[in-house]
Design a protein around this motif. Structure first.
Motif, PDB file in Angstrom:
ATOM      1  N   ALA A 100      -6.663  10.540 -22.102  1.00 38.46           N
ATOM      2  CA  ALA A 100      -7.708   9.528 -22.001  1.00 38.46           C
ATOM      3  C   ALA A 100      -7.149   8.161 -21.630  1.00 38.46           C
ATOM      4  N   SER A 101      -5.853   8.074 -21.424  1.00 36.86           N
ATOM      5  CA  SER A 101      -5.248   6.779 -21.130  1.00 36.86           C
ATOM      6  C   SER A 101      -5.518   6.379 -19.683  1.00 36.86           C
ATOM      7  N   ALA A 102      -5.235   5.121 -19.389  1.00 34.60           N
ATOM      8  CA  ALA A 102      -5.259   4.671 -18.004  1.00 34.60           C
ATOM      9  C   ALA A 102      -4.105   5.343 -17.253  1.00 34.60           C
ATOM     10  N   TRP A 103      -4.159   5.240 -15.936  1.00 30.72           N
ATOM     11  CA  TRP A 103      -3.100   5.829 -15.113  1.00 30.72           C
ATOM     12  C   TRP A 103      -1.876   4.916 -15.132  1.00 30.72           C
ATOM     13  N   TYR A 104      -0.740   5.497 -15.515  1.00 32.15           N
ATOM     14  CA  TYR A 104       0.497   4.731 -15.581  1.00 32.15           C
ATOM     15  C   TYR A 104       1.598   5.296 -14.707  1.00 32.15           C
ATOM     16  N   GLY A 105       1.254   6.211 -13.836  1.00 30.94           N
ATOM     17  CA  GLY A 105       2.279   6.745 -12.950  1.00 30.94           C
ATOM     18  C   GLY A 105       3.399   7.389 -13.733  1.00 30.94           C
ATOM     19  N   ASP A 106       4.599   6.817 -13.646  1.00 28.40           N
ATOM     20  CA  ASP A 106       5.729   7.416 -14.362  1.00 28.40           C
ATOM     21  C   ASP A 106       5.581   7.299 -15.864  1.00 28.40           C
ATOM     22  N   GLY A 107       4.578   6.580 -16.315  1.00 26.66           N
ATOM     23  CA  GLY A 107       4.289   6.509 -17.745  1.00 26.66           C
ATOM     24  C   GLY A 107       3.484   7.684 -18.264  1.00 26.66           C
ATOM     25  N   MET A 108       3.152   8.629 -17.381  1.00 28.83           N
ATOM     26  CA  MET A 108       2.344   9.782 -17.802  1.00 28.83           C
ATOM     27  C   MET A 108       3.184  10.979 -18.173  1.00 28.83           C
ATOM     28  N   THR A 109       4.497  10.801 -18.285  1.00 32.54           N
ATOM     29  CA  THR A 109       5.364  11.952 -18.516  1.00 32.54           C
ATOM     30  C   THR A 109       5.465  12.367 -19.983  1.00 32.54           C
ATOM     31  N   GLY A 110       5.060  11.518 -20.895  1.00 34.83           N
ATOM     32  CA  GLY A 110       5.195  11.837 -22.311  1.00 34.83           C
ATOM     33  C   GLY A 110       4.066  12.709 -22.820  1.00 34.83           C
ATOM     34  N   ALA A 111       4.396  13.751 -23.529  1.00 34.29           N
ATOM     35  CA  ALA A 111       3.381  14.672 -24.036  1.00 34.29           C
ATOM     36  C   ALA A 111       2.437  13.988 -25.018  1.00 34.29           C
ATOM     37  N   THR A 112       2.900  12.949 -25.687  1.00 33.47           N
ATOM     38  CA  THR A 112       2.062  12.284 -26.683  1.00 33.47           C
ATOM     39  C   THR A 112       0.916  11.502 -26.052  1.00 33.47           C
ATOM     40  N   ARG A 113       0.956  11.303 -24.731  1.00 28.89           N
ATOM     41  CA  ARG A 113      -0.157  10.620 -24.051  1.00 28.89           C
ATOM     42  C   ARG A 113      -1.379  11.514 -23.917  1.00 28.89           C
ATOM     43  N   TYR A 114      -1.190  12.811 -24.119  1.00 23.63           N
ATOM     44  CA  TYR A 114      -2.238  13.778 -23.829  1.00 23.63           C
ATOM     45  C   TYR A 114      -2.908  14.256 -25.114  1.00 23.63           C
ATOM     46  N   LEU A 115      -4.246  14.235 -25.070  1.00 21.95           N
ATOM     47  CA  LEU A 115      -5.016  14.571 -26.260  1.00 21.95           C
ATOM     48  C   LEU A 115      -5.331  16.053 -26.372  1.00 21.95           C
ATOM     49  N   TYR A 116      -5.595  16.659 -25.234  1.00 26.54           N
ATOM     50  CA  TYR A 116      -6.085  18.040 -25.236  1.00 26.54           C
ATOM     51  C   TYR A 116      -5.156  18.911 -24.424  1.00 26.54           C
ATOM     52  N   TRP A 117      -4.977  20.121 -24.917  1.00 25.20           N
ATOM     53  CA  TRP A 117      -4.049  21.063 -24.303  1.00 25.20           C
ATOM     54  C   TRP A 117      -4.694  22.438 -24.175  1.00 25.20           C
ATOM     55  N   GLY A 118      -4.328  23.118 -23.097  1.00 27.33           N
ATOM     56  CA  GLY A 118      -4.688  24.510 -22.980  1.00 27.33           C
ATOM     57  C   GLY A 118      -3.685  25.387 -23.707  1.00 27.33           C
ATOM     58  N   ARG A 119      -3.910  26.694 -23.655  1.00 27.21           N
ATOM     59  CA  ARG A 119      -3.028  27.627 -24.355  1.00 27.21           C
ATOM     60  C   ARG A 119      -1.861  28.080 -23.495  1.00 27.21           C
ATOM     61  N   GLY A 120      -1.894  27.772 -22.222  1.00 26.95           N
ATOM     62  CA  GLY A 120      -0.773  28.088 -21.363  1.00 26.95           C
ATOM     63  C   GLY A 120      -0.946  29.369 -20.573  1.00 26.95           C
ATOM     64  N   THR A 121      -0.205  29.436 -19.478  1.00 26.07           N
ATOM     65  CA  THR A 121      -0.154  30.639 -18.654  1.00 26.07           C
ATOM     66  C   THR A 121       1.296  30.879 -18.268  1.00 26.07           C
ATOM     67  N   GLN A 122       1.743  32.110 -18.403  1.00 23.83           N
ATOM     68  CA  GLN A 122       3.149  32.451 -18.166  1.00 23.83           C
ATOM     69  C   GLN A 122       3.413  32.604 -16.671  1.00 23.83           C
ATOM     70  N   VAL A 123       4.465  31.962 -16.209  1.00 28.92           N
ATOM     71  CA  VAL A 123       4.955  32.149 -14.851  1.00 28.92           C
ATOM     72  C   VAL A 123       6.373  32.691 -14.935  1.00 28.92           C
ATOM     73  N   THR A 124       6.598  33.805 -14.278  1.00 28.42           N
ATOM     74  CA  THR A 124       7.923  34.421 -14.257  1.00 28.42           C
ATOM     75  C   THR A 124       8.364  34.558 -12.811  1.00 28.42           C
ATOM     76  N   VAL A 125       9.512  33.979 -12.502  1.00 27.50           N
ATOM     77  CA  VAL A 125      10.035  33.999 -11.136  1.00 27.50           C
ATOM     78  C   VAL A 125      11.228  34.940 -11.089  1.00 27.50           C
TER      79      VAL A 125
END
Length: 127
Positions: A100-125
């Motif tokens: 919900a934060s404003a756009w901070y470009g390189d400031g968006m890399t921290g996980a604590t900036r994000y309020l909501y998360w999905g459960r994930g999807t596995q990628v195997t290469v």
């Protein structure tokens, strides 16, 4: 409250491609900066990419820059990650997240900036 559901993961050969999707519901999708993170077992969650509310600005981790592309469709309430030329080191669980934060470009890399998360999807290469 925002619910996020990732899809599109699976097994892919190195050098191939796949597209991850994250469908959002529950609130105004366009109000959120969206990000993709990834995590391997026993490691910290790592930022991959983020996109601004309108989709006009993006930011990437150096490890994926030039190979991954994040985009969003605010009509379909979906954020995407196009994964090109994946490497075995890209094998992870991929999570989308909403901030919900404003756009901070390189400031968006921290996980604590994000309020909501999905459960994930596995990628195997595979090599």
């Amino acid at each position: 409250q925002v619910q996020l559901v990732e899809s599109g993961g699976g097994l892919v050969q190195a050098g191939g491609s796949l597209r991850l999707s994250c469908a959002a519901s529950g609130h105004t999708f366009s109000s959120y900066v969206m990000g993709w993170f990834r995590q391997a077992p026993g490691k910290e969650r790592e930022f991959a990419a983020a996109v601004s509310r309108g989709g006009g600005s993006t930011y990437y981790a150096d490890s994926v820059k030039g190979r991954f592309t994040i985009s969003r469709d605010n009509v379909k309430n979906t954020v995407y990650m196009q994964v090109n030329s994946p490497k075995p080191g890209d094998t992870d669980v991929y999570y989308c997240a909403a901030s919900a934060s404003a756009w901070y470009g390189d400031g968006m890399t921290g996980a604590t900036r994000y309020l909501y998360w999905g459960r994930g999807t596995q990628v195997t290469v595979s090599s």
